[in-house]
Design a protein around this motif. Structure first.
Motif: not given
Length: 379
Positions: A281, A283, A286
């Motif tokens: 993912s 998100s 990151d």
């Protein structure tokens, strides 16, 4: 003239691979930090307590890295005292040591029944530096034909008995052994069943014992009997460790000051755990420093096709991929009657736990030969 100050280092393991990733750039980075700290602190000496290299015949890049480090210390006017660890070849490490001594780099020769001693001086008088390279009982036994030496404690006690330390002077010892009670990591090597333990009492009589072998910074029994730990993390069992440089100041007899200077790696070792979907993912990742080295444990109930290759598109330095259920199965395999398991059974179970698959036929053959060789050396 001020009180004597020195840095205590060990377990550089130059040239080491961690899960097939070369650590050479990380090692060069951390040794530059040590040189910078040496320029700031200006110690009188640097003690390197073994495992300079990761193997007896070190690669050319590792040789150059040590050469650069020693030249840097010599350029600062700092003396170096260095012994071989269990990963080193004491004979190869000590090549040209008599020439290097002229530049203030003192390397202990292979053990031949006598300890090497050097003497430094400060405002409080003389400090004797004793150098004991890594020992096994069979390396000591032939020098004491009239003495029964069967354990590692007996071997180290016999070797140190030759030191003839002056109790009125300050005595510092470099040694590379596993002292009983030490906290271990996965990246270290030990004899099966703890046969290589050395009792703390073997080191009585030394004001400071600069130990190498264990990768976690720690003291045993007293503050001045100390492992400085490795300057880098070499296994994920060390992921939570804080690596540091040990600084020691010797005052008058009986006064030892110890402090730690933190060392910061270029890339850290980080463990992650979760589902494949979570790891991939954007998100989630990151928020991470993707330059770090990673171990990922997937919690999925089934294996994900080509998970390693796909994860490495995001985590370019993914060292190790595990599945939680594989690890659970391996722990179950290790649980019953470990005390009755043969070395081959123990290694096989450990390999399954770490890699999620069984040893292959060639690996078993190689391991059997190595176990037989160890038993012959210990006989």
């Amino acid at each position: 003239m001020c009180a004597l100050r020195f840095f205590h280092l060990s377990d550089l393991h130059l040239g080491k691979l961690v899960h097939e990733f070369s650590m050479l750039e990380e090692q060069a980075f951390i040794l530059q930090q040590v040189l910078a700290l040496a320029g700031q602190e200006r110690p009188d000496a640097v003690l390197v307590a073994g495992d300079v290299y990761d193997r007896g015949v070190a690669p050319a890049d590792a040789l150059k890295l040590l050469d650069d480090f020693l030249v840097g210390l010599s350029g600062l006017g700092i003396q170096v005292f260095l012994i071989a660890g269990n990963h080193d070849s004491a004979e190869r490490l000590a090549f040209a040591s008599r020439l290097m001594a002229g530049a203030g780099v003192h390397i202990a020769p292979a053990y031949e029944g006598v300890l090497t001693r050097h003497t430094l001086r400060d405002e409080h008088g003389d400090v004797d530096i004793w150098m004991l390279p890594f020992l096994r009982p069979n390396m000591v036994r032939r020098h004491f034909p009239d003495r029964e030496i069967t354990t590692w404690t007996e071997a180290v006690t016999a070797a140190l008995g030759q030191a003839q330390t002056d109790p009125e002077r300050r005595n510092v010892l470099l040694a590379h052994q596993f002292v009983t009670g030490g906290l271990t990591s996965e990246s270290e090597e030990f004899a099966v069943g703890g046969a290589d333990n050395v009792d703390i009492a073997a080191f009585n009589g030394f004001d400071y014992v600069a130990l190498g072998h264990l990768h976690r910074a720690q003291h045993l029994g007293r503050e001045s009997l100390r492992y400085c730990g490795s300057p880098l993390k070499y296994s994920f069992s060390e992921a939570a460790h804080t690596k540091s440089l040990t600084v020691v100041e010797l005052g008058q007899k009986g006064e030892v000051g110890i402090r730690a200077l933190p060392l910061y790696p270029r890339r850290d070792l980080v463990e992650l755990k979760g589902s494949y979907e979570q790891m991939m993912s954007k998100s989630f990742y990151d928020q991470l420093n993707l330059d770090n080295y990673y171990r990922i444990t997937l919690t999925d109930s089934t294996d994900q096709p080509d998970a390693l290759q796909k994860l490495r598109l995001v985590y370019k330095n993914l060292m190790r991929l595990d599945y939680e259920r594989h690890l659970a199965q391996a722990r179950e395999a290790l649980a019953p009657a470990q005390a009755e398991m043969t070395p081959m059974m123990l290694f096989s179970a450990l390999y399954l736990e770490q890699n999620g698959r069984e040893l292959g036929p060639e690996q078993r053959d190689y391991l059997a030969r190595r176990i037989e060789q160890v038993w012959e050396e210990e006989a």
